[in-house]
Write an enzyme that holds these catalytic residues in place. Sequence first.
Site, mmCIF file in Angstrom:
data_model
loop_
_atom_site.group_PDB
_atom_site.id
_atom_site.type_symbol
_atom_site.label_atom_id
_atom_site.label_comp_id
_atom_site.label_asym_id
_atom_site.label_seq_id
_atom_site.Cartn_x
_atom_site.Cartn_y
_atom_site.Cartn_z
ATOM 1 N N ASP A 71 -23.049 13.368 12.303
ATOM 2 C CA ASP A 71 -23.218 13.231 13.753
ATOM 3 C C ASP A 71 -24.387 12.285 13.978
ATOM 4 O O ASP A 71 -25.494 12.563 13.514
ATOM 5 C CB ASP A 71 -23.527 14.594 14.383
ATOM 6 C CG ASP A 71 -22.305 15.514 14.359
ATOM 7 O OD1 ASP A 71 -21.175 14.998 14.341
ATOM 8 O OD2 ASP A 71 -22.493 16.743 14.342
ATOM 9 N N ASP A 98 -11.229 20.337 19.803
ATOM 10 C CA ASP A 98 -12.095 21.515 19.816
ATOM 11 C C ASP A 98 -11.303 22.612 20.500
ATOM 12 O O ASP A 98 -10.925 22.471 21.659
ATOM 13 C CB ASP A 98 -13.378 21.226 20.620
ATOM 14 C CG ASP A 98 -14.271 20.211 19.908
ATOM 15 O OD1 ASP A 98 -14.555 20.414 18.723
ATOM 16 O OD2 ASP A 98 -14.671 19.211 20.547
#
Lengths: 196, 251
Positions: free
Chosen positions: B11, B130
């Site tokens: 990330d 997600d």
Amino acid sequence: MTAIIDYGAGNLFSVKNALDYLGIENIITKNADDLRNADRLILPGVGAFPDAMRMLSESGLVGVIKEEAVKKPLLGICLGMQMLFEKGYEFEETKGLGLIKGSVKLMTPKDLPIPHIGWNELVLNNSCGLLKKGGEYVYFVHSYAADCPSENVSAYCDYGMKVPALVFSGNVYGAQFHPEKSGEAGLEILKKFAAL
Amino acid sequence: MLAKRIIPCLDVRNGKVVKGVNFEGIKDVGDPVELAVEYNKQGADEIVFYDITASYEGRGVMLDVVRRTARQVFVPLCVGGGIGSVDDFREVLRAGADKVSVNSQAVKNPKLISDAAEIFGSQCVVVGIDAKRNGKGGYSVYINGGRVDMGLDLGDWVKEISERGAGEICLNSIDTDGVRGGFDIDMLNFVCERVNIPVIASGGCGKLEHFSEVFEKTNSSAALAASLFHFKELTVGEVKRHLKEHNIPAR
């Protein structure tokens, strides 16, 4: 000098990055004289067979590639490998470069998804200038595969069917996988090609 | 035989790798290019950069990270985060990425999946999801880093994704992400049963055994992890050895 042939459809920069990393002198070019002056040629390719052959024809390089392939090593990568064969059957029958006997057809593995994406193991069939042993995992992304005589296959991989992974005929080599995306095993193959 | 892939995810915020737990409490853990090189040495099968910068400047920094990585790491690179148009795809692919991951923007505009697949090929279109249990026996799709429930059923969404020509699905379970109790086996099986494209398992691994478990109990093609690798609790090499000991094909 290794000439990476630029005809508008290719993973040119990945190939160039890998050759640069290995310290192999190279040039991305669409100039016929560069191909004549080079020590060896790489034909990359991403996309569909008919489009790529059309672009290669329009680039005016088909003749010079055929002439030079007799004199110096040529490596086709992925679709570039497929175009080395006599014919392709993606969408429609299309003439290839005809440098290796055989044709390119849609894969028909049992119960497995198409495209064949991921790392698969090279199984040696005939040793060649680029491969002696087999057993390496290399990275594949394709839906069509070569159908050609066993004598021209250096290595297969197993994906519900025997998929020609590395092919050769005289000076001409073709990798269905991406050596420039296959980690150390792929770099080793590019190094061997540069030493031919 | 096709190898099961192990994918470290980085990330990236403003050119630095960060890691949060349950999308919050973000920590800075290092330089993305250095980490990518290190993971490549360890045997990573692919590397994912997830851009969590929402600014224009951040995007430029991210593209530079991809360019520098592509000069020294020779495995497939995937970039996600803030991809909202075909032009975004083009920009990232030109910088040297092999795949592009879309998430919230694909939910808002599903045509992005089919447009990108048509222009660049299915192989480079990864749809990140997600998802979370909805309390009624099913799963709902969330966007904006797991904060917004779209009222979209996971089963309907994965079918649409697949029909629109996505090459892969990266399924992150909000229920297990950051908890380290193992990948979400039930949610992964729910998705694997509904599509014929590769599914990447994400969210929840905390130890070595979770990797063999996900490949033994689901048809996932790959497993993605971030903090385990970042904090050097495990190396990719250790995970690969563990898989081979369990007779799971690995590179």
